[in-house]
Scaffold this motif. Structure first.
Motif, PDB file in Angstrom:
ATOM      1  N   THR A 178       0.833  -1.181   0.000  1.00 25.59           N
ATOM      2  CA  THR A 178       0.000   0.000   0.000  1.00 25.59           C
ATOM      3  C   THR A 178       0.871   1.235   0.000  1.00 25.59           C
ATOM      4  N   SER A 179       0.264   2.348  -0.315  1.00 20.81           N
ATOM      5  CA  SER A 179       0.972   3.625  -0.285  1.00 20.81           C
ATOM      6  C   SER A 179       0.249   4.536   0.674  1.00 20.81           C
ATOM      7  N   ASP A 180       0.981   5.111   1.655  1.00 16.79           N
ATOM      8  CA  ASP A 180       0.325   6.009   2.590  1.00 16.79           C
ATOM      9  C   ASP A 180       0.271   7.407   2.009  1.00 16.79           C
TER      10      ASP A 180
ATOM     11  N   GLU B 166      -4.292  -7.580   4.554  1.00 19.15           N
ATOM     12  CA  GLU B 166      -5.411  -7.112   3.744  1.00 19.15           C
ATOM     13  C   GLU B 166      -6.599  -6.759   4.622  1.00 19.15           C
ATOM     14  N   ALA B 167      -7.095  -5.542   4.464  1.00 18.63           N
ATOM     15  CA  ALA B 167      -8.184  -5.039   5.306  1.00 18.63           C
ATOM     16  C   ALA B 167      -9.527  -5.590   4.848  1.00 18.63           C
ATOM     17  N   PHE B 168     -10.408  -5.864   5.828  1.00 19.13           N
ATOM     18  CA  PHE B 168     -11.751  -6.330   5.485  1.00 19.13           C
ATOM     19  C   PHE B 168     -12.808  -5.804   6.451  1.00 19.13           C
ATOM     20  N   ILE B 169     -12.413  -4.977   7.422  1.00 16.29           N
ATOM     21  CA  ILE B 169     -13.332  -4.476   8.437  1.00 16.29           C
ATOM     22  C   ILE B 169     -13.527  -2.970   8.282  1.00 16.29           C
TER      23      ILE B 169
ATOM     24  N   ILE C 234      -8.521  -2.867   9.370  1.00 15.66           N
ATOM     25  CA  ILE C 234      -9.566  -1.866   9.174  1.00 15.66           C
ATOM     26  C   ILE C 234      -9.391  -1.174   7.827  1.00 15.66           C
ATOM     27  N   ILE C 235     -10.482  -1.094   7.073  1.00 11.43           N
ATOM     28  CA  ILE C 235     -10.465  -0.425   5.769  1.00 11.43           C
ATOM     29  C   ILE C 235     -10.547   1.084   5.994  1.00 11.43           C
TER      30      ILE C 235
ATOM     31  N   ARG D 210      -8.875   5.545   9.106  1.00  9.47           N
ATOM     32  CA  ARG D 210      -9.340   4.224   9.539  1.00  9.47           C
ATOM     33  C   ARG D 210     -10.460   4.352  10.568  1.00  9.47           C
ATOM     34  N   LYS D 211     -10.602   5.520  11.170  1.00 10.96           N
ATOM     35  CA  LYS D 211     -11.629   5.731  12.185  1.00 10.96           C
ATOM     36  C   LYS D 211     -12.800   6.528  11.642  1.00 10.96           C
TER      37      LYS D 211
END
Length: 228
Positions: free
Chosen positions: A7-9, A19-22, A99-100, A131-132
Motif C-alpha cells: 500500500t501507499s500512505d 489485507e483489510a476487510f473491516i 480496518i479499511i 481508519r476511524k
C-alpha cells in the motif's frame, strides 16, 4: 499465513500490511460486543449465561461478514475469549491492521464535490485518521458544515448549517446520546426558485460520531433524506 498487500500512505511511502476487510462501523460494532462480554463476565457467575453471551457475540459479528475466509475467521475468533478489559484491548488492537480506511480524499476532490463553495478551506487531511471514519465532516465559518460520504463506491457530499445547542440528544447518524446540533441543508425544489430545507439532529463532533457509529444504515438514511 496472513496475506499482505503493498500500500501507499499519504506521504507516498510504500509498505506492506494485512489485507483489510473491516469497516470502521463494523469495528465499532465488534467493540460494542466486547463491552457486552466484559459486563456479562463482571455481573454473572453463571457459566451457561456467559456461554450464551459468547455465542451471541460470535454470531452477530460473523453475520457482518457473509463471505469470511479461514484467515479472516481466525482474526475474529478471539472475540469469544474476551473476559476482561485487557483481553478486549488486545483483541481490538489486533484488528486494527484489518480496518479499511475511508476512501482517499484530496483537496482537489473536495472542490469538485462542492463547486459552489468558492472559498472552501477543507479539513486538515494530513492529520485525519481515515481508519476511524465512516464519513468525513468539518465546519467552516463557525456553522457551515460539509459532510463527505461514500455512495455506490464513489464519494458524495452534502453541505448545510449546523446550529449548535447546549442540550444532549440522539444523533440521527450514529443513533447515540450525544452533544447534538441541528444540521439543515437546502435542496432545489420543483420550481425555478423553490428551495426546500431538510435537516435533523447530528453529533456536533464528527470524530465522536464516527467513534460511536456501528452501522451505515442510519448514515445512508440521513444523507438520502437530505438529498431527496
Amino acid at each position: 499465513m496472513i496475506h499482505v498487500k503493498e500500500t501507499s500512505d499519504r506521504t507516498g511511502n510504500t509498505g506492506e500490511r494485512p489485507e483489510a476487510f473491516i469497516r470502521n462501523d463494523q469495528f465499532n460494532f465488534i467493540k460494542d460486543q466486547t463491552r457486552i462480554l466484559i459486563t456479562g463476565q463482571a455481573t454473572s457467575n453463571d457459566a451457561e449465561v456467559l456461554n450464551v453471551l459468547r455465542h451471541l457475540a460470535h454470531e452477530k459479528v460473523f453475520k457482518l461478514f457473509p463471505s469470511l475466509n479461514d484467515e479472516q475467521k481466525a482474526v475474529l475468533n478471539p472475540l469469544t475469549s474476551v473476559k476482561e478489559t485487557a483481553d478486549a484491548e488486545a483483541f481490538l488492537e489486533g484488528l486494527e491492521p484489518y480496518i479499511i480506511p475511508f476512501k482517499a480524499v484530496t483537496d482537489a476532490a473536495l472542490k469538485k464535490l462542492f463547486p459552489k463553495a468558492k472559498k472552501l478551506k477543507g479539513p486538515k487531511l494530513e492529520s485525519a485518521d481515515f481508519r476511524k471514519m465512516s464519513y468525513l465532516a468539518w465546519t467552516e465559518s463557525s456553522n457551515l458544515m460539509y459532510l463527505v460520504y461514500e455512495k455506490d463506491g464513489r464519494l458524495d457530499g452534502i453541505n448545510g448549517t449546523l446550529a449548535r445547542s447546549h442540550k444532549k440528544g440522539i444523533c440521527s447518524i450514529c443513533n447515540r446520546h450525544s452533544d447534538v446540533g441541528m444540521f439543515t441543508a437546502k435542496t432545489k425544489g420543483s420550481g425555478q426558485d423553490n428551495y426546500i430545507k431538510r435537516g435533523n439532529y447530528i453529533c456536533q463532533d464528527a470524530d465522536v460520531c464516527n467513534g460511536k457509529l456501528n452501522s451505515l444504515e442510519r448514515l445512508e438514511e440521513f444523507t438520502d433524506m437530505i438529498q431527496k
